[in-house]
Structure formats: C-alpha cells, structure tokens
Design an enzyme around this catalytic site. Structure first.
Site, short mmCIF file in Angstrom:
data_model
loop_
_atom_site.label_atom_id
_atom_site.label_comp_id
_atom_site.label_asym_id
_atom_site.label_seq_id
_atom_site.Cartn_x
_atom_site.Cartn_y
_atom_site.Cartn_z
N ARG A 19 0.81 -1.22 0.00
CA ARG A 19 0.00 0.00 0.00
C ARG A 19 0.84 1.28 0.00
NH1 ARG A 19 -2.93 -3.38 3.57
NH2 ARG A 19 -4.86 -4.11 2.61
N HIS A 64 -1.09 10.56 -28.52
CA HIS A 64 -1.36 9.22 -28.02
C HIS A 64 -2.06 8.36 -29.07
CE1 HIS A 64 -1.01 9.89 -23.37
NE2 HIS A 64 0.15 9.91 -24.00
N GLU A 78 8.90 17.75 -25.22
CA GLU A 78 8.25 18.12 -23.95
C GLU A 78 8.72 19.49 -23.46
OE1 GLU A 78 5.79 16.79 -22.32
OE2 GLU A 78 5.58 14.88 -23.37
N GLU A 133 -5.09 16.33 -11.04
CA GLU A 133 -5.77 16.60 -12.30
C GLU A 133 -7.29 16.64 -12.12
OE1 GLU A 133 -3.98 15.46 -16.48
OE2 GLU A 133 -5.41 13.93 -15.88
N LYS A 138 2.75 11.32 -11.38
CA LYS A 138 1.95 10.39 -12.15
C LYS A 138 2.72 9.09 -12.36
CE LYS A 138 -1.28 13.06 -14.98
NZ LYS A 138 -1.66 13.36 -16.37
N ARG A 176 -4.14 21.07 -14.42
CA ARG A 176 -3.07 20.15 -14.82
C ARG A 176 -3.26 19.61 -16.23
NH1 ARG A 176 -0.08 15.86 -10.81
NH2 ARG A 176 1.24 14.86 -12.37
N HIS A 190 -0.86 15.89 -26.61
CA HIS A 190 -0.95 14.47 -26.27
C HIS A 190 -2.22 13.80 -26.80
CE1 HIS A 190 2.37 15.58 -23.73
NE2 HIS A 190 2.52 14.35 -23.31
N HIS A 206 7.70 8.98 -28.24
CA HIS A 206 6.61 9.72 -27.61
C HIS A 206 6.70 11.20 -27.98
CE1 HIS A 206 3.70 10.99 -24.61
NE2 HIS A 206 4.60 11.80 -24.08
N ASN A 242 -1.29 18.16 -21.03
CA ASN A 242 -1.65 17.23 -22.11
C ASN A 242 -1.59 17.88 -23.49
OD1 ASN A 242 -2.18 15.06 -20.37
ND2 ASN A 242 -4.27 15.76 -20.00
N LYS A 302 6.39 22.69 -14.51
CA LYS A 302 5.55 21.55 -14.14
C LYS A 302 5.23 21.56 -12.66
CE LYS A 302 4.62 16.71 -14.75
NZ LYS A 302 4.98 15.43 -15.36
#
Length: 369
Positions: free
Chosen positions: A126, A258, A190, A242, A148, A247, A254, A271, A251, A232
């Site tokens: 956990r 993606h 990026e 988010e 993330k 936030r 993206h 990417h 993206n 960031k």
C-alpha cells in the site's frame, strides 16, 4: 554546479529536484539528507536493460557507501515493459526479497522505468518511498516530477495508474551523453510543450536556444530542464490530481499524439515525435476554434523543426484516429478534449464534437499526401 528546484505541492512533503552533472555520485548522501529516508535500510533499484550496464553500478555504489542494503531488478527496455504482468513479477520479487514498508524504490532510467517503478512503489504494501533518478531528457523535464505513475493496457497508454510523489529527484545531466538522438529529440518535444503553455519568456528563450539545445549544449540543456521542472511543479501544485482542470494543460499535444502512438504501434515513433505532431495539429485546430494566431502556428512549426522534430510522414484514417482518441483516458463521456493554445502562455480546454474533429483530421490526413 547543480541547480536545485523545490517542488512544493499542497498536502505533500516538499521534495528537491537536483539537476547537474555528477549528481548520481551523491545519490546516497542526498537520500540520507531527506528526513523521510534518513533511517531507511533497504533499497530496491529498478532499471532496464539499456540503463543497467551504464549506471546501475554507480548508483548502487553511492547507495552502499551510505549504508543502504541494495537490491536491484532489471526489466526489458521498451514501452511493453509498462504492463501489469511485469508489475506482478516485480511485486513477487520484492516479497521474495523480504522487502517491507520501510524500503525505498529507486527508479533509475527513462519514463518507462519511472512510471513502472512509481506504480510499484505506490502499490507494494500500500505504498513505500520512491526516489526518481531520470536518465533521459524526457524523464528529467517531465515524467520524474509531478507524481503520475502508470502501466499500459492493450486498449491504451497509462490506463492503470496512481499518483505518487517522489521523496527526491536526482537528475544527473552527465547521463544524457549516452542518450540516442531519437530520445534526445523526444525530450525536446516536452520542453517545447512546456514553453508554449508556460509563458512568452520561456517560449522566446527556447526559440533563441533551440539550435544549442538540439546540439546538446550542456548549459542550455540544464537551463531547459530547470525551466521545465519549475513550470511543471507550479502546475502540479495548483492541481495535484488533475481534478481542477489546471493540470490538463500538460496534455497539450498528447490527444493526437497518443492516438498516433496507438495506431502506428508503440515504439514506431518516439513519444516526443508523436507529441510534436499533436502540437502542430492542436495549434491548427486552435485557429478554427479559439482564434489561435497563425503567427503562433508558424513559430511553433519553426521551433519544432529546429529541435529536430519535423512533421511526421504518417497518417491514419480520420475515423480510426477519432476512435483511438475516444478510448484515451483524457476523453470524457465519449467527448474528445483538446488543450488548445489561444496564444503563448494562454490555453483553453475544449470539447470538440465528432464532426468538427473528423473534418480537421481529414485535413491532417490530406496534408500528408
């Protein structure tokens, strides 16, 4: 000389991002200086088959010198490693090593390793402590900061994941010397994304510095990393999970990016190359929907070209692209959402209806000849 950026997120313990050549040699010492890690004994280094021969021994030596008992796991390199199957193997291995809640997971590698190891650290027993040691430009400017984590499913990227802030980030810029050109330009995308969304100051600095960054000038690279981390960190501090819409500016590029990665096949394009294509598309969509200035479209195109990120000579049928976008985790209630730049440093989150999106995807496809 190292640069230190402090990431201070409401509800989380602040953590340092140390950026500079040789930072890896001080990894163990810096970890001992972090209050939450000071009394830890066990460390698990998770790295991949590309990075292990280059930096695993150096990282382990620094950790052992500070009294940490170090184990390591080497996973295959590549996006396919970000899977529940690999995560399950690592959880089992950690149990066999008798690692308990007081262990530290050190992610040594690029974005794939960082996302996977972060997911492991957030879920094993956990949650155990996490340290990020990014070794690619992309992971230094983006994925190692902000918390993330995630693994991929067949249906799309990062569909299973958590938020897990690291206790410390060690960005040793000397590791970038071994980075292949494809991965360097991947990180540059990026940086460009951050600059467009952040401010005139960052954007025009990058326009002036683009040739030097593309040529891997050490001082310029360190400055680009620091500026991107500050950007960031500020965004994440305003919207940790988010949930407030802030936030989502991260993206930018993206949504189409993606879809390109999914339909072309993971690994066909980096990417960053896919995100750069997404930025070009989003800016053009922005002209129609939010009055994005044509000057920004042209300036962004020129910047991406200078960074070694030309428009892709690839396309897919609009209907297939739309379907891929709707299956992405950023879609809401079957509606595709785009971050669109109204200008440098100003953006808007827009739900785009299918008909409008298909029209623009058709124009995108036709532009590829």
């Amino acid at each position: 000389m190292a640069t230190k950026v402090i990431v201070n997120i409401p509800g989380e313990t602040p953590y340092d991002v140390r950026i500079g050549a040789g930072a890896l040699d001080g990894l163990g010492q810096r970890m001992r200086a972090v209050e939450a890690l000071a009394s830890m004994e066990r460390v698990l280094v998770i790295t991949d088959a590309n990075v292990a021969p280059l930096y695993r021994d150096q990282a382990k030596a620094s950790l052992a010198a500070e009294g940490f008992r170090v184990s390591d796991i080497v996973v295959p390199a590549g996006e396919e490693t970000k899977s529940l199957a690999v995560a399950g193997e690592i959880w089992e291995a950690m149990a066999q090593l008798s690692l308990e809640r007081d262990c530290v997971v050190v992610a040594l590698g690029g974005g794939v390793v960082g996302d996977l190891a972060g997911f492991i650290a957030s879920t094993y027993m956990r949650g155990v402590s996490l340290v990020q040691v990014p070794t690619t430009l992309l992971s230094m400017v983006d994925s190692s900061v902000g918390g993330k984590t995630g693994v991929n499913l067949a249906a799309g990227k990062n569909l299973v994941g958590t938020f897990k802030q690291p206790a410390y980030v060690c960005a040793d810029t000397s590791t970038l010397v071994t980075l292949p050109e494809r991965e360097w330009t991947c990180g540059c995308a990026e940086v460009a994304k951050s600059a467009v969304i952040d401010s005139d100051e960052f954007f025009f600095w990058l326009v002036d510095a683009a040739d030097a960054l593309a040529a891997r000038d050490e001082a310029v690279a360190a400055e680009a990393i620091a500026r991107s981390v500050v950007f960031k960190a500020d965004v994440v501090a305003a919207d940790k999970t988010e949930s407030r819409g802030v936030r989502e500016c991260l993206n930018y590029g993206h949504t189409l990016g993606h879809a390109v990665e999914t339909l072309a096949g993971y690994g066909t394009f980096s990417h960053g190359a896919a995100v750069a294509e997404g930025m070009r598309f989003a800016a053009r969509l922005g002209v129609a929907l939010v009055d994005t200035p044509l000057e920004l479209v042209e300036s962004q195109d020129a910047l991406l070209d200078a960074l070694g990120l030309p428009a892709l000579a690839w396309s897919a049928e609009p209907e297939a692209m739309l379907d891929a976008m709707k299956r992405d985790k950023k879609a809401r209630h079957g509606q595709v959402r785009f971050v669109l730049p109204r200008d440098v440093g100003a953006w808007e989150l827009v739900d785009v209806d299918d008909a409008t999106l298909l029209e623009h995807l058709g124009a995108w496809e036709r532009s590829k000849g």
